[in-house]
Design a protein around this motif. Structure first.
Motif, PDB file in Angstrom:
ATOM      1  N   GLU A 159     -44.726  -0.279 -20.927  1.00 61.24           N
ATOM      2  CA  GLU A 159     -45.381   0.309 -19.752  1.00 61.24           C
ATOM      3  C   GLU A 159     -45.895   1.722 -20.046  1.00 61.24           C
ATOM      4  O   GLU A 159     -47.019   2.059 -19.686  1.00 61.24           O
ATOM      5  CB  GLU A 159     -44.408   0.341 -18.572  1.00 61.24           C
ATOM      6  CG  GLU A 159     -44.003  -1.031 -18.054  1.00 61.24           C
ATOM      7  CD  GLU A 159     -45.136  -1.766 -17.380  1.00 61.24           C
ATOM      8  OE1 GLU A 159     -45.985  -1.115 -16.736  1.00 61.24           O
ATOM      9  OE2 GLU A 159     -45.175  -2.997 -17.507  1.00 61.24           O
ATOM     10  N   SER A 160     -45.067   2.516 -20.710  1.00 61.55           N
ATOM     11  CA  SER A 160     -45.494   3.893 -20.991  1.00 61.55           C
ATOM     12  C   SER A 160     -46.644   3.914 -21.996  1.00 61.55           C
ATOM     13  O   SER A 160     -47.545   4.751 -21.898  1.00 61.55           O
ATOM     14  CB  SER A 160     -44.326   4.739 -21.497  1.00 61.55           C
ATOM     15  OG  SER A 160     -43.876   4.287 -22.752  1.00 61.55           O
ATOM     16  N   LEU A 182     -48.939   1.545 -22.330  1.00 62.67           N
ATOM     17  CA  LEU A 182     -50.128   1.130 -21.578  1.00 62.67           C
ATOM     18  C   LEU A 182     -50.660   2.275 -20.726  1.00 62.67           C
ATOM     19  O   LEU A 182     -51.874   2.492 -20.648  1.00 62.67           O
ATOM     20  CB  LEU A 182     -49.822  -0.088 -20.711  1.00 62.67           C
ATOM     21  CG  LEU A 182     -49.683  -1.407 -21.458  1.00 62.67           C
ATOM     22  CD1 LEU A 182     -49.086  -2.475 -20.545  1.00 62.67           C
ATOM     23  CD2 LEU A 182     -51.021  -1.865 -22.005  1.00 62.67           C
ATOM     24  N   ALA A 183     -49.748   3.011 -20.107  1.00 59.69           N
ATOM     25  CA  ALA A 183     -50.167   4.156 -19.294  1.00 59.69           C
ATOM     26  C   ALA A 183     -50.842   5.211 -20.164  1.00 59.69           C
ATOM     27  O   ALA A 183     -51.888   5.759 -19.796  1.00 59.69           O
ATOM     28  CB  ALA A 183     -48.968   4.741 -18.553  1.00 59.69           C
TER      29      ALA A 183
END
Length: 87
Positions: A2-3, A5-6
């Protein structure tokens, strides 16, 4: 993931490279997906990441022309959706 992708969505080419690694090796909770790996390595390379460029070529050797075309299409779509360049 997730991080990463962010960070990638904010234009971080190192995050794109790390996503390419994850998809090429099946780490970080994702399955091996050469189309996704090529896409992320391509985006990393566009951001100036030389390792991403080299690994994009390496992954491409294991892909069909149709898979490469799809990875390139996805990379263009991702860039279009962001409306910004990579750094």
């Amino acid at each position: 993931m997730e991080s990463r992708l962010a960070d990638a969505s904010r234009g971080n080419s190192e995050a794109c490279y790390e996503l390419g690694i994850a998809y090429s090796c099946g780490t970080g909770g994702v399955d091996v997906d050469l189309v996704q790996a090529h896409k992320w390595f391509n985006l990393a390379a566009l951001g100036g990441n030389a390792e991403g460029q080299a690994l994009r070529a390496e992954v491409a050797e294991e892909m069909t022309p149709q898979q490469i075309s799809e990875a390139q299409r996805q990379a263009r779509a991702w860039l279009s959706g962001r409306g910004a360049s990579l750094n």
